[in-house]
Design a protein around this motif. Structure first.
Motif, PDB file in Angstrom:
ATOM      1  N   TYR A  78      80.436  57.216  40.522  1.00  0.00           N
ATOM      2  CA  TYR A  78      79.155  56.508  40.589  1.00  0.00           C
ATOM      3  C   TYR A  78      78.471  56.724  41.949  1.00  0.00           C
ATOM      4  O   TYR A  78      77.283  57.080  42.018  1.00  0.00           O
ATOM      5  CB  TYR A  78      79.399  55.021  40.336  1.00  0.00           C
ATOM      6  CG  TYR A  78      78.231  54.154  40.698  1.00  0.00           C
ATOM      7  CD1 TYR A  78      77.114  54.100  39.885  1.00  0.00           C
ATOM      8  CD2 TYR A  78      78.242  53.411  41.878  1.00  0.00           C
ATOM      9  CE1 TYR A  78      76.026  53.310  40.231  1.00  0.00           C
ATOM     10  CE2 TYR A  78      77.163  52.630  42.228  1.00  0.00           C
ATOM     11  CZ  TYR A  78      76.060  52.585  41.397  1.00  0.00           C
ATOM     12  OH  TYR A  78      74.985  51.822  41.747  1.00  0.00           O
ATOM     13  N   ASP A 129      71.366  53.595  39.823  1.00  0.00           N
ATOM     14  CA  ASP A 129      71.140  54.943  40.347  1.00  0.00           C
ATOM     15  C   ASP A 129      69.685  55.168  40.740  1.00  0.00           C
ATOM     16  O   ASP A 129      69.376  55.978  41.606  1.00  0.00           O
ATOM     17  CB  ASP A 129      71.577  55.992  39.315  1.00  0.00           C
ATOM     18  CG  ASP A 129      70.774  55.861  38.036  1.00  0.00           C
ATOM     19  OD1 ASP A 129      70.533  56.893  37.394  1.00  0.00           O
ATOM     20  OD2 ASP A 129      70.381  54.722  37.679  1.00  0.00           O
ATOM     21  N   ASP A 178      75.034  50.067  35.778  1.00  0.00           N
ATOM     22  CA  ASP A 178      74.905  51.522  35.678  1.00  0.00           C
ATOM     23  C   ASP A 178      73.529  51.950  35.169  1.00  0.00           C
ATOM     24  O   ASP A 178      73.057  53.045  35.470  1.00  0.00           O
ATOM     25  CB  ASP A 178      75.982  52.074  34.736  1.00  0.00           C
ATOM     26  CG  ASP A 178      77.378  51.953  35.335  1.00  0.00           C
ATOM     27  OD1 ASP A 178      77.464  51.773  36.563  1.00  0.00           O
ATOM     28  OD2 ASP A 178      78.360  52.020  34.574  1.00  0.00           O
TER      29      ASP A 178
END
Length: 498
Positions: free
Chosen positions: A130, A59, A55
């Motif tokens: 996500y 991104d 995480d």
């Protein structure tokens, strides 16, 4: 104990260096990820696992190596007793297997769980959240890079972001839209809702930006081809040793300009081409006009060599020189130079073909040249325009004296058409000068009358000022009265606003 140890930090740092680009956007992305990792490096607590590490970087870098993440996660785990590792592995594997089954996209499994223990469906919603956020972030970056692109590198970078958004979009589990719970539930409550409309909007936006990228990338193909043609043509022109070689180069030059002008509008290539076309066209026009004059000079030299032995050949060569010079337009800066050469060559031509009409044509050209010189750098007064018109009229009268049976008659008629057109332009300018001068005089009289006896009623005053403004607006640019009229117009408009 820190959340990220030194060994895991080094593994992740090296992979970030590989994933980041060399442009400004790449440097910003790298800085963001490094700051996140440093925060984990200085934060005390339990070691960060694979999901947390993923995480932290995924991104920004969707292409981040999964194997590297796993390697860093293993390196970040503290050493323990083998028995604990064994039982922990069995427990985690069992739990993960159960959660995996529960989160399968089958209503008969998900429906009872959603009604009784919805928290077990958290992995599905976390995955959806996500990838949804990945779609939004990548699309925002792609939109900025593509729609505000300043170079092909921005378009290519935007294309990568669109592809990353497309991959995130494909991972969105649209199959469980409508199944409870619809909202994403975290530790502090449910706050996010993913709907079919949002999915469709994101998919349409991906398709739209992808199409823009496709068009922009394709448009740079004719752009690059056009620039290569232009550079080659310019080099060919500079190295040409004859009129024929220069004309071939000019033809190629025109082809390159046409190709740039045909690039689809709205693309970055078209915007770039438009910013360059003005300079390309200016250079092309200079080369084209320069070739006309140079070619005429070459024909003149050849005619001089041939006039004693071959007068007919000399006549044809001088006619070629005249034809080239006649192609120099009136608005070109080299027009006066061309007109001087034209009179010179036509005089030589007439001396060989027809001495009588040649003298008349040569005289007419002298008057025409004087008229062209006198009309430079306008505006002129009405007296000056009348003098210029008289010069053109004298030139026309000279040409009209040439009879039909004389050899120079056809050339005289061609010149006559040009001179009469020029005379018409001068007469139009003269009329505009007279009218503008009259309008300015009337406006000044109205202003003087208004100053001497201003009306007491404000509406009547504004009406008279508006009448003066309308009168001043009739004064045309390019006249001697225009500058003064603009000053008075600005003053009247300011007075009207008070």
């Amino acid at each position: 104990m820190y959340c990220l140890n030194k060994k895991a930090w080094q593994i992740l740092h090296d992979e970030v260096q590989k994933c980041s680009g060399n442009d400004q956007v790449g440097k910003i992305e790298q800085e963001i990820v490094i700051k996140r990792l440093k925060k984990l490096r200085s934060q005390q607590g339990s070691p960060a696992g694979l999901d947390e590490l993923r995480d932290t970087v995924i991104d920004i870098y969707p292409q981040f190596s999964e194997s590297t993440l796993k390697q860093a996660a293993r390196a970040n785990q503290p050493p323990g007793i083998f028995a604990k590792i064994k039982w922990a592995t069995i427990l985690v594997s069992s739990s993960a297997g159960i959660l995996w089954i529960i989160n399968l996209p089958y209503p008969m499994i998900r429906w009872p769980v959603a009604k009784t223990i919805p928290i077990l469906l958290l992995p599905s919603y976390m995955s959806m959240d996500y990838h949804y956020r990945g779609v939004i972030d990548n699309l925002e970056q792609a939109d900025q890079l593509v729609n505000k692109a300043t170079s092909p590198a921005d378009i290519n970078r935007g294309a990568k972001k669109v592809q990353a958004a497309k991959k995130n979009l494909e991972k969105l589990p649209v199959w469980f839209l409508g199944y409870y719970p619809q909202a994403y539930c975290g530790l502090f409550g449910c706050s996010w809702r993913f709907t079919l409309d949002e999915f469709e909007t994101a998919r349409q936006r991906v398709a739209r930006i992808d199409a823009i990228v496709f068009q922009d990338q394709n448009a740079f193909t004719p752009f690059n081809q056009g620039e290569q043609i232009l550079k080659a043509a310019k080099q060919q022109y500079e190295q040409a040793n004859s009129t024929k070689d220069r004309e071939q180069a000019i033809a190629s030059w025109q082809e390159g300009i046409d190709q740039l002008a045909e690039i689809p509008q709205g693309t970055l290539a078209a915007k770039t081409a438009q910013s360059k076309l003005k300079a390309y066209k200016r250079d092309f026009e200079n080369a084209r006009i320069g070739n006309f004059i140079t070619a005429a000079q070459e024909f003149d030299l050849a005619a001089e060599k041939a006039k004693q032995q071959q007068p007919q050949t000399a006549s044809q060569l001088w006619q070629q020189a005249v034809n080239r010079i006649n192609q120099v337009p009136l608005e070109n800066p080299r027009y006066l130079e061309a007109q001087k050469l034209l009179a010179f060559y036509q005089g030589k031509l007439q001396s060989v073909v027809d001495p009588h009409s040649g003298r008349l044509i040569e005289g007419a050209k002298e008057f025409a040249l004087a008229a062209a010189q006198a009309s430079q750098n306008p505006p002129h007064t009405d007296t000056q325009w009348r003098q210029i018109a008289k010069l053109w009229s004298t030139a026309i009268e000279q040409l009209q004296r040439i009879r039909v049976e004389e050899p120079g008659y056809l050339e005289a008629q061609k010149l006559l058409a040009t001179y009469q057109t020029n005379l018409g332009i001068i007469e139009t300018r003269l009329q505009a000068e007279i009218e503008s001068k009259t309008s300015l005089q009337q406006a000044n009289e109205q202003i003087q009358s208004l100053i001497t006896a201003p009306p007491s009623d404000s509406q009547q005053l504004k009406g008279q000022i508006q009448g003066i403004i309308n009168q001043l607006k009739t004064i045309k640019s390019g006249t001697t009265a225009y500058a003064e009229a603009q000053t008075l117009l600005l003053s009247a408009q300011n007075r009207l606003k008070q």
